[in-house]
Design an enzyme around this catalytic site. Structure first.
Site, short mmCIF file in Angstrom:
data_model
loop_
_atom_site.label_atom_id
_atom_site.label_comp_id
_atom_site.label_asym_id
_atom_site.label_seq_id
_atom_site.Cartn_x
_atom_site.Cartn_y
_atom_site.Cartn_z
CG HIS A 143 -2.00 1.07 1.10
ND1 HIS A 143 -3.31 0.77 0.82
CD2 HIS A 143 -1.94 2.43 1.21
CE1 HIS A 143 -4.02 1.89 0.76
NE2 HIS A 143 -3.19 2.91 1.00
CG HIS B 96 -0.89 6.52 -2.05
ND1 HIS B 96 -2.03 5.86 -2.45
CD2 HIS B 96 -0.95 6.56 -0.69
CE1 HIS B 96 -2.75 5.52 -1.39
NE2 HIS B 96 -2.10 5.93 -0.30
NE ARG C 193 -7.82 2.96 -1.38
CZ ARG C 193 -7.23 3.99 -0.79
NH1 ARG C 193 -6.92 5.07 -1.51
NH2 ARG C 193 -6.93 3.96 0.49
CG ASP D 157 -0.99 5.24 3.77
OD1 ASP D 157 -1.37 5.25 2.58
OD2 ASP D 157 -1.52 5.95 4.66
CG ASN E 148 -5.77 13.74 3.54
OD1 ASN E 148 -5.87 14.95 3.41
ND2 ASN E 148 -6.09 12.89 2.57
#
Length: 291
Positions: free
Chosen positions: A26, A28, A119, A243, A248
């Site tokens: 996971h 990005h 997703r 992650d 955020n």
């Protein structure tokens, strides 16, 4: 437009080497915005976090593979993710966001480009639940591709959508331990529901996002008991990831080396760790053998 803090630029070296083939399941890529613009209707604007920096981080941490998860700031334009997969020399695969209008040919092209799942975001601060008709119709199309579905939920959503989740007929992955709240303890109703859900042989869960489960103080040790309990419940259907670049985050920004060490703490058994990092992602994502 809300902006995000940048990731910690100085990860520590993990205290132990990871097994060959270890996967960050996971992470990005964001931008760069001048090449891969962010979605006009996005709820936040992240700092650019391009492929080159992600690959550098993985090399430093000792991660041979990764799954790049499309994030809402790029919407359903998966170009940045597909570009990173194409440049990864077989190391990376991906999870897309779709809008339901895709043709069979477009989905087949995405599959050829390394996409293995779609997703759906249910998280309130990212816009809340998707169009459930699109959700249901999309899932109906996944089986023929050999894809699965990834669910990004708030903790309460595990209860709210339990009937719909249990109707899913392809493998499904719950992101970030269902975003349960460590402060509410192991006996909280959403976590009990998540453990019950893991009895479903199609259910997978990512034991990552400790910074989101935690009260928010590094090194997020209060999230470890939840991860350990999930590994115990379904050792063949757990995944882990960094992650990165941690969009955020409003409290302590994680250090990615510390996150690896946290994983070593809650998964100390080498055989279970190999399942978590190597065997399980190989099975779910169909990675090719390492060169």
């Amino acid at each position: 437009m809300k902006t995000c803090a940048a990731p910690d630029p100085n990860p520590i070296k993990p205290r132990e080497a990871l097994p060959a083939g270890a996967c960050d399941a996971h992470c990005h890529v964001f931008g760069p915005a001048d090449k891969f613009p962010y979605a006009p209707d996005r709820s936040y604007t992240p700092p650019d976090a391009p492929f080159e920096r992600l690959r550098q981080l993985h090399d430093f941490l000792g991660l041979d593979r990764a799954v790049i998860v499309q994030a809402s700031c790029h919407g359903d334009d998966n170009t940045a993710m597909l570009d990173a997969i194409a440049r990864s020399e077989g190391r990376y695969l991906g999870v897309a966001i779709v809008n339901g209008s895709e043709t069979d040919e477009q989905l087949a092209d995405m599959d050829a480009g390394g996409v293995r799942a779609v997703r759906f975001n249910f998280v309130q601060h990212l816009g809340g639940a998707p169009d459930l008709e699109v959700f249901d119709k999309t899932i109906e199309r996944l089986d023929g591709l050999g894809w699965h579905v990834v669910l990004h939920l708030d903790a309460q959503d595990i209860l709210t959508y339990s009937d719909r989740i249990n109707r899913i007929n392809v493998p499904f992955v719950i992101d970030h331990m269902g975003r349960v709240q460590a402060a509410k303890g192991l006996d909280q109703e959403p976590f009990r529901a998540l453990l019950e859900l893991m009895k479903n042989p199609l259910a997978w869960v990512k034991v990552c996002g400790g910074e989101r489960v935690s009260v928010g103080k590094r090194p997020f040790a209060d999230a470890a008991p939840f991860a350990a309990r999930l590994i115990e419940a379904a050792p063949d259907r757990v995944l882990w990831g960094t992650d990165w670049p941690h969009p955020n985050i409003s409290k302590d920004m994680p250090n990615d080396g510390e996150l690896v060490d946290l994983m070593l703490d809650f998964c100390p058994d080498p055989a279970l760790r190999r399942k978590l990092l190597v065997e399980n992602p190989e099975k779910l994502y169909r990675f090719k053998p390492l060169a």
